[in-house]
Design an enzyme around this catalytic site. Sequence first.
Site, PDB file in Angstrom:
ATOM      1  N   ARG A 128       0.814  -1.231   0.000  1.00 40.72           N
ATOM      2  CA  ARG A 128       0.000   0.000   0.000  1.00 40.72           C
ATOM      3  C   ARG A 128       0.840   1.270   0.000  1.00 40.72           C
ATOM      4  O   ARG A 128       0.385   2.335   0.389  1.00 40.72           O
ATOM      5  CB  ARG A 128      -0.970   0.027   1.184  1.00 40.72           C
ATOM      6  CG  ARG A 128      -1.967  -1.108   1.157  1.00 40.72           C
ATOM      7  CD  ARG A 128      -3.148  -0.823   2.044  1.00 40.72           C
ATOM      8  NE  ARG A 128      -4.065  -1.949   2.041  1.00 40.72           N
ATOM      9  CZ  ARG A 128      -3.939  -3.000   2.831  1.00 40.72           C
ATOM     10  NH1 ARG A 128      -2.965  -3.055   3.718  1.00 40.72           N
ATOM     11  NH2 ARG A 128      -4.790  -3.977   2.754  1.00 40.72           N
ATOM     12  N   LYS A 150       2.714  11.880 -10.107  1.00 44.41           N
ATOM     13  CA  LYS A 150       1.820  11.085 -10.962  1.00 44.41           C
ATOM     14  C   LYS A 150       2.576   9.844 -11.415  1.00 44.41           C
ATOM     15  O   LYS A 150       3.693   9.943 -11.941  1.00 44.41           O
ATOM     16  CB  LYS A 150       1.441  11.884 -12.210  1.00 44.41           C
ATOM     17  CG  LYS A 150       0.249  12.774 -12.054  1.00 44.41           C
ATOM     18  CD  LYS A 150      -0.217  13.125 -13.461  1.00 44.41           C
ATOM     19  CE  LYS A 150      -1.038  14.349 -13.522  1.00 44.41           C
ATOM     20  NZ  LYS A 150      -1.380  14.686 -14.915  1.00 44.41           N
ATOM     21  N   GLU A 192       9.525  20.329 -23.293  1.00 45.43           N
ATOM     22  CA  GLU A 192       8.805  20.516 -22.021  1.00 45.43           C
ATOM     23  C   GLU A 192       9.348  21.734 -21.277  1.00 45.43           C
ATOM     24  O   GLU A 192       8.608  22.418 -20.571  1.00 45.43           O
ATOM     25  CB  GLU A 192       8.915  19.257 -21.143  1.00 45.43           C
ATOM     26  CG  GLU A 192       8.336  17.997 -21.770  1.00 45.43           C
ATOM     27  CD  GLU A 192       6.794  17.931 -21.749  1.00 45.43           C
ATOM     28  OE1 GLU A 192       6.153  18.814 -21.159  1.00 45.43           O
ATOM     29  OE2 GLU A 192       6.252  16.982 -22.342  1.00 45.43           O
ATOM     30  N   LYS A 234       6.827  23.822 -12.005  1.00 44.28           N
ATOM     31  CA  LYS A 234       5.917  22.687 -11.820  1.00 44.28           C
ATOM     32  C   LYS A 234       5.571  22.522 -10.348  1.00 44.28           C
ATOM     33  O   LYS A 234       4.414  22.273  -9.987  1.00 44.28           O
ATOM     34  CB  LYS A 234       6.524  21.395 -12.384  1.00 44.28           C
ATOM     35  CG  LYS A 234       5.576  20.218 -12.185  1.00 44.28           C
ATOM     36  CD  LYS A 234       5.784  19.060 -13.119  1.00 44.28           C
ATOM     37  CE  LYS A 234       4.720  17.989 -12.878  1.00 44.28           C
ATOM     38  NZ  LYS A 234       4.869  16.827 -13.737  1.00 44.28           N
ATOM     39  N   GLU A 244      -4.791  17.544  -9.731  1.00 43.14           N
ATOM     40  CA  GLU A 244      -5.258  18.017 -11.041  1.00 43.14           C
ATOM     41  C   GLU A 244      -6.767  18.242 -11.075  1.00 43.14           C
ATOM     42  O   GLU A 244      -7.469  17.778 -11.963  1.00 43.14           O
ATOM     43  CB  GLU A 244      -4.824  17.063 -12.170  1.00 43.14           C
ATOM     44  CG  GLU A 244      -4.882  17.754 -13.531  1.00 43.14           C
ATOM     45  CD  GLU A 244      -4.212  16.978 -14.653  1.00 43.14           C
ATOM     46  OE1 GLU A 244      -3.129  16.422 -14.451  1.00 43.14           O
ATOM     47  OE2 GLU A 244      -4.774  16.970 -15.761  1.00 43.14           O
ATOM     48  N   ARG A 248      -3.464  22.498 -12.413  1.00 45.13           N
ATOM     49  CA  ARG A 248      -2.433  21.561 -12.874  1.00 45.13           C
ATOM     50  C   ARG A 248      -2.659  21.163 -14.329  1.00 45.13           C
ATOM     51  O   ARG A 248      -1.716  20.801 -15.036  1.00 45.13           O
ATOM     52  CB  ARG A 248      -2.385  20.328 -11.960  1.00 45.13           C
ATOM     53  CG  ARG A 248      -1.235  19.396 -12.299  1.00 45.13           C
ATOM     54  CD  ARG A 248      -0.971  18.381 -11.205  1.00 45.13           C
ATOM     55  NE  ARG A 248       0.127  17.501 -11.590  1.00 45.13           N
ATOM     56  CZ  ARG A 248       0.662  16.580 -10.811  1.00 45.13           C
ATOM     57  NH1 ARG A 248       0.232  16.426  -9.591  1.00 45.13           N
ATOM     58  NH2 ARG A 248       1.661  15.825 -11.245  1.00 45.13           N
ATOM     59  N   ASN A 252      -0.681  20.625 -19.320  1.00 45.54           N
ATOM     60  CA  ASN A 252      -0.944  19.833 -20.525  1.00 45.54           C
ATOM     61  C   ASN A 252      -0.969  20.685 -21.788  1.00 45.54           C
ATOM     62  O   ASN A 252      -1.482  20.234 -22.817  1.00 45.54           O
ATOM     63  CB  ASN A 252      -2.275  19.082 -20.376  1.00 45.54           C
ATOM     64  CG  ASN A 252      -2.217  18.092 -19.232  1.00 45.54           C
ATOM     65  OD1 ASN A 252      -1.206  17.429 -19.043  1.00 45.54           O
ATOM     66  ND2 ASN A 252      -3.284  18.008 -18.464  1.00 45.54           N
ATOM     67  N   HIS A 255      -0.689  19.113 -25.155  1.00 47.77           N
ATOM     68  CA  HIS A 255      -0.779  17.661 -24.998  1.00 47.77           C
ATOM     69  C   HIS A 255      -2.006  17.053 -25.679  1.00 47.77           C
ATOM     70  O   HIS A 255      -1.979  15.880 -26.041  1.00 47.77           O
ATOM     71  CB  HIS A 255      -0.744  17.275 -23.519  1.00 47.77           C
ATOM     72  CG  HIS A 255       0.633  17.366 -22.925  1.00 47.77           C
ATOM     73  ND1 HIS A 255       1.362  18.537 -22.904  1.00 47.77           N
ATOM     74  CD2 HIS A 255       1.434  16.432 -22.345  1.00 47.77           C
ATOM     75  CE1 HIS A 255       2.528  18.317 -22.326  1.00 47.77           C
ATOM     76  NE2 HIS A 255       2.601  17.055 -21.987  1.00 47.77           N
ATOM     77  N   HIS A 259      -0.925  14.106 -27.825  1.00 45.65           N
ATOM     78  CA  HIS A 259      -1.351  12.715 -27.586  1.00 45.65           C
ATOM     79  C   HIS A 259      -2.053  12.133 -28.806  1.00 45.65           C
ATOM     80  O   HIS A 259      -1.882  10.963 -29.135  1.00 45.65           O
ATOM     81  CB  HIS A 259      -2.289  12.637 -26.381  1.00 45.65           C
ATOM     82  CG  HIS A 259      -1.572  12.649 -25.074  1.00 45.65           C
ATOM     83  ND1 HIS A 259      -2.196  12.847 -23.872  1.00 45.65           N
ATOM     84  CD2 HIS A 259      -0.263  12.483 -24.776  1.00 45.65           C
ATOM     85  CE1 HIS A 259      -1.307  12.808 -22.902  1.00 45.65           C
ATOM     86  NE2 HIS A 259      -0.127  12.590 -23.422  1.00 45.65           N
ATOM     87  N   HIS A 272       7.279  11.684 -27.429  1.00 42.95           N
ATOM     88  CA  HIS A 272       6.347  12.500 -26.641  1.00 42.95           C
ATOM     89  C   HIS A 272       6.701  14.001 -26.714  1.00 42.95           C
ATOM     90  O   HIS A 272       5.849  14.828 -27.020  1.00 42.95           O
ATOM     91  CB  HIS A 272       6.367  12.005 -25.189  1.00 42.95           C
ATOM     92  CG  HIS A 272       5.445  12.761 -24.285  1.00 42.95           C
ATOM     93  ND1 HIS A 272       4.077  12.656 -24.365  1.00 42.95           N
ATOM     94  CD2 HIS A 272       5.700  13.650 -23.298  1.00 42.95           C
ATOM     95  CE1 HIS A 272       3.525  13.442 -23.462  1.00 42.95           C
ATOM     96  NE2 HIS A 272       4.496  14.054 -22.792  1.00 42.95           N
TER      97      HIS A 272
END
Length: 367
Positions: A128, A150, A192, A234, A244, A248, A252, A255, A259, A272
């Site tokens: 956990r 993340k 980025e 960030k 998010e 946040r 993106n 993105h 994507h 990417h």
Amino acid sequence: MTEAHPSARSVAVGGDRPYAITIGPGLLDDGALLAAPVRGNAAMIVSDRNVAPLYAQRVADALRAARPGLHVHTHVLPAGEAAKTLAHFTEVVNALADARLRRDATLFALGGGVIGDLAGFAAACWMRGIDCVQLPTTLLAMVDSSVGGKTAVDLPQGKNLVGAFHPPRAVIADTGALRTLPARELRAGLAEVVKYGALGDAAFLDWLDDNADALLAMDDAALAEAIARSCAHKAAIVERDPFEHGERALLNLGHTFGHAIETEQGYDGLNHGEAVAVGMVLAARLSEALGFAKTEDGDRLRALLQRFGLPVALPPGLDPGRLVAHMRLDKKAQAGGLRFVVWDGIGRARVLADVPESAVIEVLRAG
Ligand SMILES: NC(=O)c1ccc[n+]([C@@H]2O[C@H](COP(=O)([O-])OP(=O)(O)OC[C@H]3O[C@@H](n4cnc5c(N)ncnc54)[C@H](O)[C@@H]3O)[C@@H](O)[C@H]2O)c1
């Protein structure tokens, strides 16, 4: 700054589970720094087949020298996005079980964003949740994926669909590791970095313009400055919106387009960062088309990305209708319509919902 590396930079990430990002050359040999977050007497380094032969032994030796008696295990996965699967996640948790690692063990994620995401997710789930120290070795991982907690793996249905928020105990970014990074991967990370300037900091874009040559020549001081400024940006956003729910999502920028390009190319075309570079230019053009931003701002962003050797136009042969279909399925899209990060010019981004598909198609056609 660390005892062994007085030139190292440090960025603090606040919130419920604060941690430090330390940036500088030679940090993967700094046993005291690496061992500082370790609580128990066992650790596992998870890495990939490109990175492990270069750095895993060094990290293990440094840890053992600083903490005699520490049991250091290593698990190596195949490299690349194709390895970011539930099957490899299972492999890592099985390795943790076989090594009998307990709740006080520490997992070191040594590699790019793929290893950071996958090993971070394994750390989030094992018992956990055990401590994870991120040791990013790509520029993209140093400025983005290692920070903010993340973690995820991909499914055949889409990227990053299974994951957890699990902030690291520490992030240690050795800029020296970038010397072995293929040039194309360095450029992907620069996309980025440019994103942070486009999002909130026009002065940072000026700095990037002035220091582009030094960055491309892998000057340690310039790299550390770019990484520290990106991480600080960030960190500030993640502190205010760790899960998010709002701000946040600005991270993106580019993105949604990016994507869709990656998915349409089957993850076998632009990488990417390259897809995000094209995506940011398209997001700027969309902002112009919707009447929010000036053409000059989009041109400036485009020129800087080009200077870093990044693509700034849609690769030939991609069908706008199919790209929009991917955008509808993107997990960042919400019920009710397409959602984009748009801007009102450099440094002023916001999320816009229900963007008309016709405007998006138009921008893609002009692409
Ligand atoms: N969690 C987040 O917030 C977040 C944010 C952005 C991106 N990501 C994820 O990050 C991933 C992309 O990360 P990436 O671009 O680092 O890709 P990557 O991890 O696949 O690394 C790129 C390539 O470089 C190699 N490599 C890494 N470091 C090296 C080094 N120092 N020397 C030589 N080779 C090296 C790797 O083996 C790989 O082949 C994607 O899966 C993306 O979803 C996550």
